[in-house]
Design a protein around this motif. Structure first.
Motif, short mmCIF file in Angstrom:
data_model
loop_
_atom_site.label_atom_id
_atom_site.label_comp_id
_atom_site.label_asym_id
_atom_site.label_seq_id
_atom_site.Cartn_x
_atom_site.Cartn_y
_atom_site.Cartn_z
N LEU A 161 0.82 -1.21 0.00
CA LEU A 161 0.00 0.00 0.00
C LEU A 161 0.85 1.26 0.00
N LYS A 162 1.98 1.23 0.71
CA LYS A 162 2.89 2.39 0.71
C LYS A 162 3.38 2.69 -0.70
N ALA A 163 3.75 1.64 -1.43
CA ALA A 163 4.23 1.81 -2.80
C ALA A 163 3.12 2.32 -3.70
N ALA A 164 1.91 1.78 -3.53
CA ALA A 164 0.78 2.21 -4.35
C ALA A 164 0.42 3.67 -4.08
N LYS A 165 0.41 4.03 -2.82
CA LYS A 165 0.07 5.42 -2.45
C LYS A 165 1.08 6.39 -3.03
N ALA A 166 2.36 6.00 -3.02
CA ALA A 166 3.40 6.87 -3.57
C ALA A 166 3.20 7.13 -5.06
N CYS A 167 2.46 6.23 -5.73
CA CYS A 167 2.16 6.39 -7.16
C CYS A 167 0.84 7.11 -7.39
N GLY A 168 0.19 7.53 -6.32
CA GLY A 168 -1.05 8.28 -6.45
C GLY A 168 -2.32 7.46 -6.39
N LEU A 169 -2.21 6.15 -6.11
CA LEU A 169 -3.39 5.31 -6.01
C LEU A 169 -4.08 5.52 -4.67
N LYS A 170 -5.38 5.24 -4.63
CA LYS A 170 -6.08 5.10 -3.37
C LYS A 170 -5.67 3.76 -2.75
N THR A 171 -5.90 3.62 -1.45
CA THR A 171 -5.43 2.42 -0.76
C THR A 171 -6.47 1.90 0.22
N ALA A 172 -6.50 0.57 0.36
CA ALA A 172 -7.39 -0.08 1.31
C ALA A 172 -6.64 -1.23 1.99
N PHE A 173 -6.57 -1.18 3.30
CA PHE A 173 -5.92 -2.24 4.08
C PHE A 173 -6.98 -3.19 4.61
N VAL A 174 -6.79 -4.48 4.36
CA VAL A 174 -7.66 -5.52 4.91
C VAL A 174 -6.80 -6.43 5.78
N SER A 175 -7.12 -6.52 7.04
CA SER A 175 -6.29 -7.26 7.99
C SER A 175 -6.39 -8.77 7.78
#
Length: 252
Positions: free
Chosen positions: A193-207
């Protein structure tokens, strides 16, 4: 928190190993007959863990440009031989066909119980696809076996690079003809998610606190400012589809 529509999200892409499917129990189940046939003393879960530990270093060689892109099935097969060597077994002493068959363990993984129902709900509103380091045939076999309702198969083999390289996320958005901010990465792994966010994507964490078994110490909770944080795909669907019923036209 608003709905995904409020954020302009048009598509969701998913990490697969650990997020959608339970790789550890699946691989341990599939390697058990092999362990018995070879009269090995290693625990089946330790075998699965050892195989998985070779995953990141193998992909790093591709990302670093030390070798050309090869699909994950190839890396898994090479890593299997490394595991056997580490157990004191000469891989050449085992028929190649037997090792090829064992390598298909990664094609036979079960989804987490909430995955298919949650994905089915999300599919009603969004494009959904894997964004996995797994190759196309691997993703197809898992999906067919488990009934995972993908709209498309995307990921490393499509863009010829492994996560978390930025091109994986950015090229995937381009393939879907959307902006990075209209694409949401869903994963149980904070580094993805950190890498995706750095590219401008939205992010969703599922535990997925049992991905690595009861002794898991990593990715037990969200470690970043992700757009959505959920305990299951069903909860994620509840969050992302807030307000959708008000947007639907009345039944005729």
């Amino acid at each position: 928190m608003g709905s995904a529509s409020d954020s302009g999200i048009k598509a969701l892409v998913f990490d697969v190993f650990g997020t959608v499917v339970d790789w550890r129990n699946g691989v341990a189940r599939e390697v058990a007959p092999f362990i018995a046939s070879q009269k090995l003393t290693v625990d089946r879960f330790k075998f699965a863990d050892a195989w998985r530990r070779e995953y990141v270093p193998a992909m790093a060689e591709v990302r670093a440009g030390n070798r050309g892109f090869v699909r994950l099935d190839v890396l898994h097969r090479e890593n299997l031989e490394k595991v056997l060597t580490g157990l004191g077994i000469d891989p050449q002493s085992i028929p190649a066909a037997s090792l090829d068959e064992l390598n298909l363990a990664w094609h036979k993984l079960d989804p987490w119980p909430d995955a298919v129902p949650g994905l089915s709900r999300l599919k009603e509103r969004f494009i959904i696809a894997p964004l996995s380091n797994g190759n196309i045939r691997l993703m197809l076999d898992i999906a067919k076996r488990a009934g995972i309702p993908w709209d498309a198969i995307l990921g490393a083999e499509v863009v010829r690079m492994y996560k978390p390289a930025p091109s994986v996320y950015l090229d995937t958005a381009e393939l879907l003809s959307i902006e990075p901010a209209e694409l949401c990465m869903v994963a149980a792994h904070n580094d993805d998610l950190k890498a995706a966010k750095a590219c401008g994507l939205k992010t969703a964490f599922v535990s997925r606190p049992r991905e690595h078994g009861e002794a898991q110490t990593k990715d037990l909770f969200a470690e970043g400012q992700w757009d959505f944080v959920a305990s299951s795909f069903i909860e994620l669907a509840d969050m992302m589809l807030v307000g959708e019923s008000q947007r639907l036209p009345p039944a005729s």
